[in-house]
Motif scaffolding. Structure first.
Motif, short mmCIF file in Angstrom:
data_model
loop_
_atom_site.label_atom_id
_atom_site.label_comp_id
_atom_site.label_asym_id
_atom_site.label_seq_id
_atom_site.Cartn_x
_atom_site.Cartn_y
_atom_site.Cartn_z
N ARG A 22 106.69 72.34 -46.44
CA ARG A 22 106.38 71.71 -45.14
C ARG A 22 105.60 70.40 -45.35
N VAL A 23 106.06 69.61 -46.32
CA VAL A 23 105.39 68.34 -46.62
C VAL A 23 105.77 67.31 -45.57
N ALA A 24 104.78 66.65 -45.05
CA ALA A 24 105.00 65.59 -44.05
C ALA A 24 103.93 64.52 -44.25
N TYR A 25 104.20 63.34 -43.70
CA TYR A 25 103.20 62.28 -43.82
C TYR A 25 103.07 61.53 -42.51
N THR A 26 101.90 60.94 -42.33
CA THR A 26 101.59 60.13 -41.16
C THR A 26 101.19 58.74 -41.63
N ASN A 27 101.87 57.73 -41.15
CA ASN A 27 101.49 56.35 -41.47
C ASN A 27 100.33 55.92 -40.58
N MET A 28 99.39 55.20 -41.17
CA MET A 28 98.26 54.65 -40.43
C MET A 28 98.16 53.16 -40.72
N THR A 29 97.71 52.41 -39.72
CA THR A 29 97.56 50.96 -39.86
C THR A 29 98.85 50.34 -40.40
N GLY A 30 99.95 50.68 -39.74
CA GLY A 30 101.23 50.07 -40.06
C GLY A 30 101.81 50.48 -41.40
N GLY A 31 101.33 51.60 -41.97
CA GLY A 31 101.82 52.06 -43.26
C GLY A 31 101.02 51.55 -44.43
N ILE A 32 99.98 50.76 -44.17
CA ILE A 32 99.10 50.34 -45.26
C ILE A 32 98.51 51.58 -45.94
N VAL A 33 98.25 52.59 -45.13
CA VAL A 33 97.75 53.87 -45.62
C VAL A 33 98.63 54.98 -45.05
N ALA A 34 98.84 56.02 -45.86
CA ALA A 34 99.57 57.19 -45.37
C ALA A 34 98.79 58.45 -45.75
N LEU A 35 98.85 59.43 -44.87
CA LEU A 35 98.26 60.75 -45.14
C LEU A 35 99.40 61.74 -45.31
N GLY A 66 97.11 77.72 -48.36
CA GLY A 66 96.24 76.55 -48.44
C GLY A 66 97.01 75.26 -48.29
N ARG A 67 96.27 74.17 -48.11
CA ARG A 67 96.92 72.89 -47.87
C ARG A 67 96.30 71.79 -48.72
N LEU A 68 97.15 70.85 -49.10
CA LEU A 68 96.73 69.64 -49.82
C LEU A 68 96.90 68.44 -48.90
N LEU A 69 95.89 67.57 -48.88
CA LEU A 69 95.96 66.33 -48.13
C LEU A 69 95.72 65.16 -49.08
N VAL A 70 96.69 64.26 -49.13
CA VAL A 70 96.62 63.07 -49.99
C VAL A 70 96.53 61.84 -49.10
N LEU A 71 95.37 61.22 -49.10
CA LEU A 71 95.17 59.96 -48.35
C LEU A 71 95.25 58.84 -49.37
N GLU A 72 96.19 57.92 -49.15
CA GLU A 72 96.39 56.88 -50.17
C GLU A 72 97.00 55.63 -49.55
N PHE A 73 96.68 54.49 -50.15
CA PHE A 73 97.38 53.27 -49.79
C PHE A 73 98.86 53.45 -50.05
N SER A 74 99.69 52.86 -49.17
CA SER A 74 101.12 53.08 -49.29
C SER A 74 101.87 51.78 -49.03
N LYS A 75 103.07 51.87 -48.47
CA LYS A 75 103.92 50.69 -48.27
C LYS A 75 103.97 50.33 -46.79
N PRO A 76 103.55 49.11 -46.42
CA PRO A 76 103.58 48.73 -45.00
C PRO A 76 104.97 48.86 -44.41
N VAL A 77 105.03 49.39 -43.20
CA VAL A 77 106.31 49.57 -42.51
C VAL A 77 106.39 48.74 -41.23
N ALA A 78 105.26 48.24 -40.76
CA ALA A 78 105.25 47.43 -39.54
C ALA A 78 105.93 46.09 -39.82
#
Length: 250
Positions: A231-244, A163-175
């Motif tokens: 196999r934990v990985a993350y994807t930044n979205m909107t410049g890192g404002i949000v990460a999955l 099974g898999r866990l997905l955490v969608l959360e505000f994060s730290k901007p990287v842009a």
């Protein structure tokens, strides 16, 4: 140190650890009825794209068992219910009764219900059997949990192997250059919109502060690995404002 002496953060404040759950509950009781409207205003509607990406990454299929934690108004649960069909199961869970009832009403109004259960639960001690769910999602909820490590371990326990866990959360901007703009938006625009739309500037000030106190992308990845996810990985979205973040149980 006794339990009474331990502290944790509530936004930028330090408070006794045993007060955080009730303080967070107060925020979400306050904002529940306007939560959808405020999400659209806060993100200029982009939260719908972030959630759509999360649903796609979850890989749900007919017959899947899905747990949507901090499910609030049911955006993810509604789509998962359509995907998993009658053979599957979706549990919409939230620690906050007001948010959970809001989600129940929204899904019922849309005719979604046969394969959805509603469970008020604390993510730190989930009331489900071991190895029960194929997928767990938690969108914009982990930062409000007092003991995030305990919650991640609890999620790992109730996931099936594979099974898999997905955490969608505000994060730290990287842009480049985004950080100062985001700070202005969070601490000036956001409380103002909270006051105008929900008549509640303080709750939205807390939401902005809670984002800043949440672990950054790499730290959360390490926390998930420490809880047993692989196999934990993350994807930044909107410049890192949000990460999955996504991790698997093997």
């Amino acid at each position: 140190m006794t339990e009474q002496d331990k502290t944790t953060h509530f936004g930028f404040q330090q408070i006794p650890i045993n007060e955080k759950a009730s303080r967070v509950a107060g925020v979400f009781h306050s904002v529940a009825d306007k939560y959808d409207v405020m999400n659209d205003v806060m993100s200029f509607g982009v939260h719908r794209l972030w959630k759509r990406h999360t649903i796609d990454a979850a890989g749900a299929k007919r017959g899947s068992r899905v747990l949507d934690l901090a499910g609030g108004t049911g955006d993810l649960a509604a789509r998962f219910a359509q995907i998993v069909g009658e053979e599957g199961e979706v549990v919409l869970s939230d620690i906050n009764a007001s948010m959970l009832e809001n989600g129940r009403e929204r899904l019922t109004d849309r005719g979604i219900g046969g394969n959805v259960r509603y469970v008020q639960a604390n993510a730190e001690c989930l009331p489900f059997a071991n190895n029960h769910f194929d997928i767990i999602t938690i969108a914009f909820g982990l930062r409000n949990v007092t003991d995030k490590d305990a919650a991640l371990r609890s999620m790992h326990r109730v996931l099936k192997p594979g099974g898999r866990l997905l955490v969608l959360e505000f994060s730290k901007p990287v842009a480049p250059g985004l950080g100062p703009i985001y700070d202005q938006y969070s601490f000036k625009f956001l409380p103002l919109m909270g006051k105008l739309i929900a008549n509640d500037a303080d709750s939205y000030r807390y939401l902005a502060e809670s984002i800043r106190m949440h672990p950054d992308q790499a730290t959360l990845k390490g926390m998930m690995e420490s809880a047993g996810f692989e196999r934990v990985a993350y994807t930044n979205m909107t410049g890192g404002i949000v990460a999955l973040h996504k991790g698997f149980k093997f």
